[in-house]
Motif scaffolding. Structure first.
Motif, PDB file in Angstrom:
ATOM      1  N   ALA A 119       0.825  -1.208   0.000  1.00  0.00           N
ATOM      2  CA  ALA A 119       0.000   0.000   0.000  1.00  0.00           C
ATOM      3  C   ALA A 119       0.861   1.261   0.000  1.00  0.00           C
ATOM      4  N   ASP A 120       2.076   1.183   0.527  1.00  0.00           N
ATOM      5  CA  ASP A 120       2.962   2.347   0.553  1.00  0.00           C
ATOM      6  C   ASP A 120       3.709   2.552  -0.744  1.00  0.00           C
ATOM      7  N   GLY A 121       3.661   1.587  -1.629  1.00  0.00           N
ATOM      8  CA  GLY A 121       4.350   1.721  -2.902  1.00  0.00           C
ATOM      9  C   GLY A 121       4.994   0.408  -3.307  1.00  0.00           C
ATOM     10  N   PRO A 122       5.573   0.395  -4.505  1.00  0.00           N
ATOM     11  CA  PRO A 122       6.181  -0.835  -5.020  1.00  0.00           C
ATOM     12  C   PRO A 122       7.330  -1.321  -4.138  1.00  0.00           C
ATOM     13  N   ARG A 123       7.475  -2.626  -4.060  1.00  0.00           N
ATOM     14  CA  ARG A 123       8.578  -3.252  -3.327  1.00  0.00           C
ATOM     15  C   ARG A 123       9.085  -4.429  -4.114  1.00  0.00           C
ATOM     16  N   HIS A 124      10.375  -4.693  -3.967  1.00  0.00           N
ATOM     17  CA  HIS A 124      10.903  -5.893  -4.604  1.00  0.00           C
ATOM     18  C   HIS A 124      10.753  -7.056  -3.637  1.00  0.00           C
ATOM     19  N   PHE A 125      10.938  -8.254  -4.168  1.00  0.00           N
ATOM     20  CA  PHE A 125      10.660  -9.472  -3.412  1.00  0.00           C
ATOM     21  C   PHE A 125      11.424  -9.513  -2.095  1.00  0.00           C
ATOM     22  N   ALA A 126      12.711  -9.174  -2.118  1.00  0.00           N
ATOM     23  CA  ALA A 126      13.534  -9.252  -0.899  1.00  0.00           C
ATOM     24  C   ALA A 126      13.025  -8.286   0.169  1.00  0.00           C
ATOM     25  N   ALA A 127      12.576  -7.104  -0.234  1.00  0.00           N
ATOM     26  CA  ALA A 127      12.043  -6.144   0.736  1.00  0.00           C
ATOM     27  C   ALA A 127      10.749  -6.671   1.350  1.00  0.00           C
TER      28      ALA A 127
ATOM     29  N   ALA B 244      16.917  -9.574 -13.454  1.00  0.00           N
ATOM     30  CA  ALA B 244      16.290  -8.276 -13.229  1.00  0.00           C
ATOM     31  C   ALA B 244      15.655  -8.216 -11.853  1.00  0.00           C
ATOM     32  N   THR B 245      15.676  -7.028 -11.278  1.00  0.00           N
ATOM     33  CA  THR B 245      14.923  -6.806 -10.060  1.00  0.00           C
ATOM     34  C   THR B 245      13.449  -6.749 -10.443  1.00  0.00           C
ATOM     35  N   VAL B 246      12.628  -7.423  -9.690  1.00  0.00           N
ATOM     36  CA  VAL B 246      11.191  -7.435  -9.956  1.00  0.00           C
ATOM     37  C   VAL B 246      10.504  -6.644  -8.851  1.00  0.00           C
ATOM     38  N   HIS B 247       9.694  -5.687  -9.255  1.00  0.00           N
ATOM     39  CA  HIS B 247       8.936  -4.894  -8.294  1.00  0.00           C
ATOM     40  C   HIS B 247       7.469  -5.306  -8.346  1.00  0.00           C
ATOM     41  N   TYR B 248       6.879  -5.423  -7.175  1.00  0.00           N
ATOM     42  CA  TYR B 248       5.463  -5.723  -7.051  1.00  0.00           C
ATOM     43  C   TYR B 248       4.762  -4.471  -6.551  1.00  0.00           C
ATOM     44  N   SER B 249       3.579  -4.220  -7.070  1.00  0.00           N
ATOM     45  CA  SER B 249       2.793  -3.075  -6.628  1.00  0.00           C
ATOM     46  C   SER B 249       1.310  -3.424  -6.704  1.00  0.00           C
ATOM     47  N   LEU B 250       0.518  -2.655  -5.984  1.00  0.00           N
ATOM     48  CA  LEU B 250      -0.929  -2.869  -6.016  1.00  0.00           C
ATOM     49  C   LEU B 250      -1.505  -2.265  -7.281  1.00  0.00           C
ATOM     50  N   THR B 251      -2.437  -2.955  -7.867  1.00  0.00           N
ATOM     51  CA  THR B 251      -3.197  -2.414  -8.983  1.00  0.00           C
ATOM     52  C   THR B 251      -4.311  -1.540  -8.404  1.00  0.00           C
ATOM     53  N   ALA B 252      -5.046  -0.864  -9.272  1.00  0.00           N
ATOM     54  CA  ALA B 252      -6.199  -0.080  -8.798  1.00  0.00           C
ATOM     55  C   ALA B 252      -7.195  -1.006  -8.104  1.00  0.00           C
ATOM     56  N   HIS B 253      -7.363  -2.198  -8.645  1.00  0.00           N
ATOM     57  CA  HIS B 253      -8.258  -3.184  -8.029  1.00  0.00           C
ATOM     58  C   HIS B 253      -7.711  -3.619  -6.668  1.00  0.00           C
ATOM     59  N   GLY B 254      -6.391  -3.746  -6.553  1.00  0.00           N
ATOM     60  CA  GLY B 254      -5.759  -4.107  -5.289  1.00  0.00           C
ATOM     61  C   GLY B 254      -5.940  -3.028  -4.238  1.00  0.00           C
ATOM     62  N   LEU B 255      -5.883  -1.762  -4.655  1.00  0.00           N
ATOM     63  CA  LEU B 255      -6.103  -0.664  -3.713  1.00  0.00           C
ATOM     64  C   LEU B 255      -7.519  -0.691  -3.146  1.00  0.00           C
ATOM     65  N   SER B 256      -8.464  -1.227  -3.915  1.00  0.00           N
ATOM     66  CA  SER B 256      -9.849  -1.282  -3.438  1.00  0.00           C
ATOM     67  C   SER B 256     -10.019  -2.262  -2.283  1.00  0.00           C
ATOM     68  N   VAL B 257      -9.016  -3.118  -2.035  1.00  0.00           N
ATOM     69  CA  VAL B 257      -9.077  -4.080  -0.928  1.00  0.00           C
ATOM     70  C   VAL B 257      -8.740  -3.416   0.406  1.00  0.00           C
TER      71      VAL B 257
ATOM     72  N   THR C 131       1.554 -11.395  15.932  1.00  0.00           N
ATOM     73  CA  THR C 131       1.963 -12.102  14.719  1.00  0.00           C
ATOM     74  C   THR C 131       3.447 -12.330  14.627  1.00  0.00           C
ATOM     75  N   GLY C 132       4.224 -11.599  15.414  1.00  0.00           N
ATOM     76  CA  GLY C 132       5.672 -11.723  15.336  1.00  0.00           C
ATOM     77  C   GLY C 132       6.243 -11.009  14.130  1.00  0.00           C
ATOM     78  N   LEU C 133       5.425 -10.198  13.454  1.00  0.00           N
ATOM     79  CA  LEU C 133       5.893  -9.492  12.274  1.00  0.00           C
ATOM     80  C   LEU C 133       6.651  -8.234  12.683  1.00  0.00           C
ATOM     81  N   ALA C 134       7.576  -7.844  11.848  1.00  0.00           N
ATOM     82  CA  ALA C 134       8.306  -6.607  12.088  1.00  0.00           C
ATOM     83  C   ALA C 134       7.357  -5.444  11.893  1.00  0.00           C
ATOM     84  N   ALA C 135       7.583  -4.368  12.605  1.00  0.00           N
ATOM     85  CA  ALA C 135       6.749  -3.186  12.481  1.00  0.00           C
ATOM     86  C   ALA C 135       6.885  -2.647  11.063  1.00  0.00           C
ATOM     87  N   ARG C 136       5.830  -2.060  10.574  1.00  0.00           N
ATOM     88  CA  ARG C 136       5.834  -1.489   9.233  1.00  0.00           C
ATOM     89  C   ARG C 136       6.832  -0.350   9.176  1.00  0.00           C
ATOM     90  N   PRO C 137       7.676  -0.290   8.140  1.00  0.00           N
ATOM     91  CA  PRO C 137       8.647   0.791   8.029  1.00  0.00           C
ATOM     92  C   PRO C 137       7.975   2.114   7.794  1.00  0.00           C
TER      93      PRO C 137
END
Length: 147
Positions: free
Chosen positions: A46-54, A90-103, A141-147
């Motif tokens: 939701a904050d923007g594109p990220r690559h797989f490792a991030a 290549a570095t691959v970036h994932y991002s939300l589509t407009a449909h993904g933002l609706s979630v 959840t044991g998840l790291a805090a959102r950056p």
């Protein structure tokens, strides 16, 4: 004697998941966002594109295999887009589509319901970050805090 090369398993077209109850919008929605890590991935993107490792670093409890599978399913459902940024490797970036933002509003409502459920039934206390819809429950959840 000629030998034909076999395509790697990852190169076959993905099959579309069948709706468990044909025509039911609820089962369709649950199939699209119901994976264990899918909403966490949506929050992270939701904050923007990220690559797989991030993404993997921000979700330390998920294995690379499961994260890749969840990303493929989100992509197949039109919620996430995948973009390569150069030649192989290549570095691959994932991002939300407009449909993904609706979630995101749906996910925020689920989070709020979870807070009410915890309060009503004495679930483990969650260090909720309030109004931020991309926040995660660190202690639960044991998840790291959102950056």
């Amino acid at each position: 004697m000629g030998t034909a090369k076999k395509a790697p398993a990852g190169n076959h077209p993905r099959l579309v998941r069948a709706n468990a109850i044909p025509g039911c919008a609820l089962t369709e929605a649950l199939a699209a966002i119901g994976g264990r890590w899918k909403l966490f991935v949506v929050y992270r993107l939701a904050d923007g594109p990220r690559h797989f490792a991030a993404l993997r670093r921000s979700l330390p409890d998920v294995s690379a295999k499961v994260l890749a599978q969840q990303l493929r399913e989100l992509q197949a459902d039109g919620l996430v887009s995948r973009q390569r940024t150069g030649p192989v490797p290549a570095t691959v970036h994932y991002s939300l589509t407009a449909h993904g933002l609706s979630v995101l509003p749906v996910a925020e409502q689920i989070r709020r319901w979870g807070l009410a459920h915890q309060a009503a039934f004495g679930g483990d206390a969650c260090h909720d970050a309030g109004a931020d819809p991309r926040a995660t429950c660190d202690a639960a959840t044991g998840l790291a805090a959102r950056p």
